[in-house]
Design a protein around this motif. Structure first.
Motif, PDB file in Angstrom:
ATOM      1  N   ARG A 141       0.825  -1.212   0.000  1.00 29.29           N
ATOM      2  CA  ARG A 141       0.000   0.000   0.000  1.00 29.29           C
ATOM      3  C   ARG A 141       0.860   1.263   0.000  1.00 29.29           C
ATOM      4  O   ARG A 141       0.560   2.224  -0.678  1.00 29.29           O
ATOM      5  CB  ARG A 141      -0.933  -0.029   1.200  1.00 29.29           C
ATOM      6  CG  ARG A 141      -1.925   1.108   1.225  1.00 29.29           C
ATOM      7  CD  ARG A 141      -2.981   0.860   2.262  1.00 29.29           C
ATOM      8  NE  ARG A 141      -4.025   1.861   2.153  1.00 29.29           N
ATOM      9  CZ  ARG A 141      -5.192   1.746   2.743  1.00 29.29           C
ATOM     10  NH1 ARG A 141      -5.463   0.690   3.446  1.00 29.29           N
ATOM     11  NH2 ARG A 141      -6.108   2.689   2.626  1.00 29.29           N
ATOM     12  N   MET A 148      -6.766   0.589  -1.867  1.00 33.48           N
ATOM     13  CA  MET A 148      -5.306   0.523  -1.832  1.00 33.48           C
ATOM     14  C   MET A 148      -4.656   1.821  -2.311  1.00 33.48           C
ATOM     15  O   MET A 148      -3.464   1.866  -2.580  1.00 33.48           O
ATOM     16  CB  MET A 148      -4.820  -0.638  -2.691  1.00 33.48           C
ATOM     17  CG  MET A 148      -5.376  -2.002  -2.275  1.00 33.48           C
ATOM     18  SD  MET A 148      -5.049  -2.416  -0.556  1.00 33.48           S
ATOM     19  CE  MET A 148      -3.280  -2.660  -0.599  1.00 33.48           C
ATOM     20  N   TYR A 156      -1.737  -7.992  -3.399  1.00 28.32           N
ATOM     21  CA  TYR A 156      -1.206  -6.916  -2.566  1.00 28.32           C
ATOM     22  C   TYR A 156      -0.707  -7.493  -1.237  1.00 28.32           C
ATOM     23  O   TYR A 156      -1.324  -7.248  -0.191  1.00 28.32           O
ATOM     24  CB  TYR A 156      -2.283  -5.865  -2.288  1.00 28.32           C
ATOM     25  CG  TYR A 156      -2.835  -5.200  -3.512  1.00 28.32           C
ATOM     26  CD1 TYR A 156      -2.273  -4.040  -4.024  1.00 28.32           C
ATOM     27  CD2 TYR A 156      -3.956  -5.739  -4.164  1.00 28.32           C
ATOM     28  CE1 TYR A 156      -2.805  -3.422  -5.151  1.00 28.32           C
ATOM     29  CE2 TYR A 156      -4.481  -5.142  -5.292  1.00 28.32           C
ATOM     30  CZ  TYR A 156      -3.907  -3.977  -5.780  1.00 28.32           C
ATOM     31  OH  TYR A 156      -4.425  -3.379  -6.888  1.00 28.32           O
TER      32      TYR A 156
END
Length: 258
Positions: free
Chosen positions: A17, A175, A248
């Motif tokens: 992030r 994100m 992610y």
């Protein structure tokens, strides 16, 4: 056209992030607003991929815990049970169902807990009940649900086919990535298939329930609606969560790091 510089190598860790760049200046306003709306709803439901949470915890929060399950299941269950055991007493079944939904909403208001989900359920239950009372057909109590499945299924399907997956828009907002995910072939592919999977879920519900509606099978339709509700929703949330977290990973989980 996406160049080789736009695509991460298979051995490179995906950005976390904090590494993500802001969305490009030319990002379409409509997609940004849509992503913000869907992402905000997902975040309120506890589906933020940046959070450190187990899959089971995420699924449990998405269902709203025991209270959310009760608010989602009990009004419909009460309607089906009463409609069956009372010899299809439509008024009594609908009054009990709507009344229970109202009780859940009042309890949330008294406890000053988030009442949006319960209030939304109350409105949906009330609209469905009003339609059934107007037509005098118990099966019409499920018309809003059929319409919802058709609308959601179409929305997810169209978003995937045009390259603007609703899942991707939501995750991009959560994100802080905007629509930059569209430059990554791997993310585009994952978000495409996730949207297709959600569309399939809604269309399967519609395909199974619509024939029962046309056959005027109220009790069977109500029972299948309950069976195809949370029991199918929970695994889909888990699959979506795991797929997004794979795209992610947290920094501590990135390859080459302890």
């Amino acid at each position: 056209m996406t160049t080789s510089q736009d695509r991460p190598e298979s051995g490179d860790p995906q950005p976390t992030r904090g590494d993500l760049v802001p969305p490009p200046a030319g990002e379409p306003t409509a997609s940004g607003l849509l992503g913000q709306a869907i992402g905000g709803a997902a975040k309120r439901a506890g589906l933020d991929p940046a959070e450190d949470a187990t899959t089971g915890h995420v699924v449990w929060r998405a269902m709203g815990g025991w209270r959310g399950i009760a608010e989602s299941v009990l009004p419909g269950l009460v309607f089906v049970v009463l409609f069956t055991v009372t010899g299809q007493d439509l008024v009594l079944s609908l009054v009990a169902s709507v009344g229970l939904a109202a009780v859940f909403t009042v309890i949330r208001l008294i406890q000053r807990s988030p009442a949006a989900a319960a209030f939304g359920g109350l409105v949906a239950t009330g609209v469905a009940a009003a339609l059934a009372l107007f037509t005098g057909r118990g099966v019409d109590n499920f018309v809003p649900g059929l319409i919802t499945n058709a609308a959601y299924g179409t929305g997810f399907l169209v978003s995937a086919l045009v390259g603007w997956s609703l899942i991707g828009l939501a995750v991009g907002f959560l994100m802080n990535e905007g629509t930059a995910w569209r430059a990554d072939r791997r993310k585009r592919r994952v978000f495409f298939w996730l949207a297709i999977a959600w569309a399939a879920l809604f269309y399967v519900r519609l395909a199974v329930q619509l024939p029962l509606y046309l056959a005027d099978q109220t009790a069977a339709l109500g029972t299948l609606k309950l069976i195809m509700g949370l029991p199918l929703f929970a695994p889909m949330v888990a699959v979506t969560w795991l797929a997004v977290r794979a795209l992610y990973p947290r920094r501590a989980e990135a390859p080459g790091e302890s």
